[in-house]
Design an enzyme around this catalytic site. Structure first.
Site, PDB file in Angstrom:
ATOM      1  N   ASP A  45       0.727  -1.324  -0.012  1.00  0.00           N
ATOM      2  CA  ASP A  45       0.106   0.126   0.158  1.00  0.00           C
ATOM      3  C   ASP A  45       0.953   1.253   0.163  1.00  0.00           C
ATOM      4  O   ASP A  45       2.203   1.142   0.088  1.00  0.00           O
ATOM      5  CB  ASP A  45      -0.858  -0.122   1.192  1.00  0.00           C
ATOM      6  CG  ASP A  45      -1.896   1.086   1.230  1.00  0.00           C
ATOM      7  OD1 ASP A  45      -2.093   1.506   0.167  1.00  0.00           O
ATOM      8  OD2 ASP A  45      -2.418   1.611   2.523  1.00  0.00           O
ATOM      9  N   ASP A  83       0.002   5.068   1.030  1.00  0.00           N
ATOM     10  CA  ASP A  83      -0.499   6.025   1.900  1.00  0.00           C
ATOM     11  C   ASP A  83      -0.442   5.371   3.482  1.00  0.00           C
ATOM     12  O   ASP A  83      -0.945   4.129   3.812  1.00  0.00           O
ATOM     13  CB  ASP A  83      -1.796   6.730   2.128  1.00  0.00           C
ATOM     14  CG  ASP A  83      -1.781   7.685   0.827  1.00  0.00           C
ATOM     15  OD1 ASP A  83      -1.284   8.656   1.043  1.00  0.00           O
ATOM     16  OD2 ASP A  83      -2.389   7.358  -0.201  1.00  0.00           O
ATOM     17  N   ASP A 125      -2.125  -0.639   5.918  1.00  0.00           N
ATOM     18  CA  ASP A 125      -2.407  -0.152   7.089  1.00  0.00           C
ATOM     19  C   ASP A 125      -3.870  -0.093   7.500  1.00  0.00           C
ATOM     20  O   ASP A 125      -4.438   0.311   8.643  1.00  0.00           O
ATOM     21  CB  ASP A 125      -1.753   1.238   7.045  1.00  0.00           C
ATOM     22  CG  ASP A 125      -2.732   2.357   6.587  1.00  0.00           C
ATOM     23  OD1 ASP A 125      -2.748   2.014   5.154  1.00  0.00           O
ATOM     24  OD2 ASP A 125      -3.134   2.988   7.024  1.00  0.00           O
TER      25      ASP A 125
END
Length: 246
Positions: free
Chosen positions: A18, A20, A194
């Site tokens: 991922d 961000d 996240d």
């Protein structure tokens, strides 16, 4: 379980990341993220060491990922897999619903509250409340009401964002598509993310068929079987894995 450097094997693994709050730290606005000066070099070296088996899987549009990582052009799944560039440069775009009516419904809310931001993507519309976290429930309710009159979308809640995305697109399907292709095929998938938006990716890579590992960044409940503390810890771990491989 805490993630250990030895959990990653260049010869056997395919790495999916991922963007961000995984590679880069969370920022007040999507466009204001700051890349650490050595991140692009680290990713270039990782891609080379893994014989190309590294990809970014993000809710951001592909062109935004390219902008931040320029001049590096990695395999990328953008907008949760609605658009995807394979390792050979081939582009795949899913059919997506029209967002125009959603935009008309939600624009008045952003005019009423200066801290809100509408991000328009291909087949998706994200309502960010990073600068106004107290408006979370108002944003969720507004998006839910707007989607009640639409088809082809699913509601996705993320870190300080609520998003309408194409129902057929998700990160698990995007990773599965990469794993059908060279240089990912035949390897063990590892996915580091996240957010709630990454849970479907964790579920797929850890399925019996895939036999991989999901790695959750930060706190909070997760399906991921491994955990790492922060984006800084992710970057440090990737750098250490590279050093160990030399």
């Amino acid at each position: 379980m805490p993630l250990q450097n030895r959990d990653y094997d260049f010869a056997a693994d395919a790495l999916f990341l991922d963007f961000d709050n995984t590679l880069v730290d969370f920022a007040p606005l999507p466009e204001s993220v700051v890349l650490p000066p050595d991140l692009i070099t680290t990713l270039q070296r990782l891609q080379h060491a893994a014989n190309g088996a590294l990809a970014i899987v993000s809710g951001r549009p592909l062109k935004q990922i390219d902008h931040f990582l320029s001049p590096l052009r990695l395999p990328v799944a953008g907008v949760h897999g609605a658009e995807r560039r394979s390792a050979d440069g081939r582009m795949t775009q899913l059919a997506v619903p029209d967002i125009e009516r959603l935009l008309v419904c939600l624009q008045p809310l952003t005019l009423q509250h200066a801290g809100l931001l509408l991000e328009v993507k291909r087949g998706a519309l994200a309502l960010h409340y990073r600068r106004a976290p107290h408006l979370e429930q108002i944003c969720v309710q507004a998006m839910s009401e707007a989607l009640a009159h639409e088809q082809g979308f699913s509601l996705l809640r993320g870190n300080m964002v609520v998003e309408a995305k194409a129902a057929d697109a998700d990160k698990g399907k995007a990773i599965a598509a990469f794993m059908e292709e060279a240089p990912f095929a035949g390897r063990r998938p590892l996915f580091i993310g996240d957010d709630i938006t990454d849970e479907v990716g964790f579920a797929w890579v850890q399925s019996e068929t895939a036999g991989g590992l999901g790695i959750k960044v930060g706190l909070g409940p997760s399906l991921a079987r491994a955990r790492i503390a922060s984006p800084a810890a992710v970057r440090s771990m990737l750098a250490q894995v590279l050093e160990r491989s030399q």
